[in-house]
Design a protein around this motif. Sequence first.
Motif, short mmCIF file in Angstrom:
data_model
loop_
_atom_site.label_atom_id
_atom_site.label_comp_id
_atom_site.label_asym_id
_atom_site.label_seq_id
_atom_site.Cartn_x
_atom_site.Cartn_y
_atom_site.Cartn_z
N GLY A 69 -14.14 10.24 14.17
CA GLY A 69 -14.07 10.98 12.91
C GLY A 69 -13.42 10.19 11.80
N SER A 70 -13.96 10.36 10.59
CA SER A 70 -13.51 9.68 9.37
C SER A 70 -13.98 8.23 9.31
N CYS A 71 -14.51 7.71 10.41
CA CYS A 71 -14.88 6.29 10.43
C CYS A 71 -16.39 6.05 10.35
N ALA A 130 -11.93 -3.90 1.81
CA ALA A 130 -12.12 -2.70 2.62
C ALA A 130 -11.60 -1.51 1.83
N GLY A 131 -11.72 -0.33 2.43
CA GLY A 131 -11.34 0.89 1.73
C GLY A 131 -9.91 0.87 1.22
N ALA A 132 -8.99 0.46 2.07
CA ALA A 132 -7.58 0.50 1.68
C ALA A 132 -7.33 -0.40 0.47
N GLN A 133 -8.00 -1.55 0.42
CA GLN A 133 -7.81 -2.42 -0.74
C GLN A 133 -8.52 -1.86 -1.97
N GLY A 134 -9.59 -1.13 -1.74
CA GLY A 134 -10.26 -0.42 -2.83
C GLY A 134 -9.31 0.60 -3.45
N GLU A 135 -8.61 1.32 -2.59
CA GLU A 135 -7.63 2.29 -3.08
C GLU A 135 -6.59 1.60 -3.96
N LEU A 136 -6.09 0.50 -3.45
CA LEU A 136 -5.06 -0.24 -4.20
C LEU A 136 -5.61 -0.64 -5.57
N TYR A 236 -11.16 9.23 -6.03
CA TYR A 236 -11.93 9.76 -4.91
C TYR A 236 -11.94 8.77 -3.76
N ASP A 237 -11.38 9.20 -2.64
CA ASP A 237 -11.42 8.40 -1.41
C ASP A 237 -12.82 8.61 -0.81
N GLY A 238 -13.62 7.55 -0.81
CA GLY A 238 -15.03 7.70 -0.45
C GLY A 238 -15.34 7.62 1.03
N LEU A 260 -15.72 3.05 -1.98
CA LEU A 260 -16.68 3.31 -0.91
C LEU A 260 -16.28 2.45 0.27
N ASN A 261 -16.44 3.00 1.45
CA ASN A 261 -16.27 2.17 2.64
C ASN A 261 -17.69 1.82 3.06
N ILE A 262 -18.16 0.69 2.54
CA ILE A 262 -19.54 0.28 2.81
C ILE A 262 -19.78 0.18 4.32
N HIS A 263 -18.74 -0.28 5.03
CA HIS A 263 -18.86 -0.45 6.48
C HIS A 263 -18.86 0.90 7.20
N LYS A 264 -18.55 1.96 6.53
CA LYS A 264 -18.69 3.27 7.16
C LYS A 264 -20.03 3.89 6.73
N THR A 265 -20.11 4.22 5.44
CA THR A 265 -21.27 4.98 4.96
C THR A 265 -22.57 4.20 4.98
C1 LIG Z 1 -11.17 4.59 6.79
C2 LIG Z 1 -10.47 5.36 5.74
C3 LIG Z 1 -9.71 4.72 4.75
C4 LIG Z 1 -9.40 3.24 4.77
O1 LIG Z 1 -10.52 2.45 4.72
P1 LIG Z 1 -10.62 0.97 5.40
O2 LIG Z 1 -11.97 0.54 5.03
O3 LIG Z 1 -10.41 1.18 6.87
O4 LIG Z 1 -9.53 0.15 4.79
C5 LIG Z 1 -9.19 5.50 3.75
N1 LIG Z 1 -9.34 6.84 3.74
C6 LIG Z 1 -10.04 7.49 4.69
C7 LIG Z 1 -10.18 9.00 4.62
C8 LIG Z 1 -10.61 6.77 5.75
O5 LIG Z 1 -11.29 7.41 6.71
#
Ligand SMILES: *Cc1c(COP(=O)(O)O)cnc(C)c1O
Length: 476
Positions: A69-71, A130-136, A236-238, A260-265
């Motif tokens: 989940g979430s990944c 990655a997502g976390a660096q996108g947030e930053l 928005y956390d994508g 966006l977490n391209i590696h997820k979505t």
């Molecule tokens: C995975 C995730 C992140 C972080 O993304 P990474 O690509 O792993 O750095 C942030 N927020 C949520 C809700 C996530 O599921």
Amino acid sequence: MKLVFERSVSGRSNDFIPALDVEKVELPESFSRKQDLRLPEISQVDMSRHYTELADNSFGVNNGFYPLGSCTMKYNPKINDEMANLPNFGQIHPLQPIDTVQGSLEVLHTAETLLGEITGMDAMTFQPAAGAQGELTGIMLIKAYHEDRGDFKRNKIIVPDSAHGTNPATASMVDYETINIPSKDNGRVDLEKLKEVVGDDTAGLMLTNPSTVGLFEHDIIEITEIIHNAGGLCYYDGANLNAIMGTVRPGDMGFDVVHLNIHKTFSTPHGGGGPGSGPIGCKEILMPYLPNNHVIKVGDRFEFETAEKTIGSVKTFYGHFAVVVRALTYILFLGKEGIPQASRTAVLNANYMRHELKDYYDMAYEGPCMHEFVMTLDKLKKETGITALDVSKALLDNGMHPPTMYFPDVVKEALMLEPTETESKETMDKVIKVFKEIYETAHENPQAIKDAPVNTIIKRVDETQAARNPILTYQF
Ligand SMILES: *Cc1c(COP(=O)(O)O)cnc(C)c1O
């Protein structure tokens, strides 16, 4: 298994490295190595066996069900890799003159246009890894925006209590204080609580929709309005975009910046397979602060643009370019019809599993879910002593990866399942059966679950030992 260094035999070599065909250059003494380079000396067949053994010992979507989940562990179509490996993408150098890599710049530009359309954003940067660096990066844009307006009193970021840990971590890395707002019993943001904490010290809000518990925030327009009326911006956390892509857009919900977490979505490998890619998109008001190397089209030619008040670079060059090639392949392959169909199937699959399991495992929240759902095993633990961790271990014995455990931490004994759209009904039915059997065994013979896993190479490990005293380097 043996490490590659332990397979090494002095003098044995591998002759696939081509002979030197350029002039040998003597390096300055200060650059030369003081110790011999310790490379494993191994034959090709032994090396091939080594990597095959490593592959056999790991688990990925190609091995079986992986509902983390979430990944969003969806299947990554092989054509994505074929495209990324084309010589004109795979064998270029970031310092090449841009006239020789116009096609690659076009990839970034096209990906920006399409992802901008999917998210409702005006511009995008692909630098974040990655997502976390996108947030930053996104929160740095928000900070740059406020400070550029001479507004220095905003020092707080509002985050719901179910947020991913990277959200508050990001806020504090940008020197903001995190204000947590509790969720209501139905898992949604408490609007009254939000109104209480918002003020002229609010820099912004970080939220994902659907939330980390897989529920859509019905009041999203009101939520983003409350923040905007106070002068804050909305992030928005994508990570959960797989639930809504092609159907609703963060930009239309009132968000100003998204990652966006391209590696997820967008179906590129992750989970030890990386690298990832966490592009961010933003509305026009944040464009003056975008990181370096933003691709623009001037006439027929693609160029890099440096934004007027750029925050600088957050990563070298253009981020993880090959990951963007994979994502673009996926988007073009699915097309305008396929993208929303994928997210609707993801939501349907999650609801199917939720429905089939709800008479056995308690669901943390009422009603239909989006692309994932959270079960709470608190009652099972009280009745049988079997915890979410024990159930996860038992799942390993059945050839599947466990769901996300103990997240979000507002749910007791949480297991969060996200089957994704790429799983068939047959696979889900098999998994549902396994879950039901584990439930029954937990009541009839709990010790059998406590002993799991028994079918895996590594049995039950000491989790504390592994976390506290990890051995991460090889000692010669
Ligand atoms: C995975 C995730 C992140 C972080 O993304 P990474 O690509 O792993 O750095 C942030 N927020 C949520 C809700 C996530 O599921």
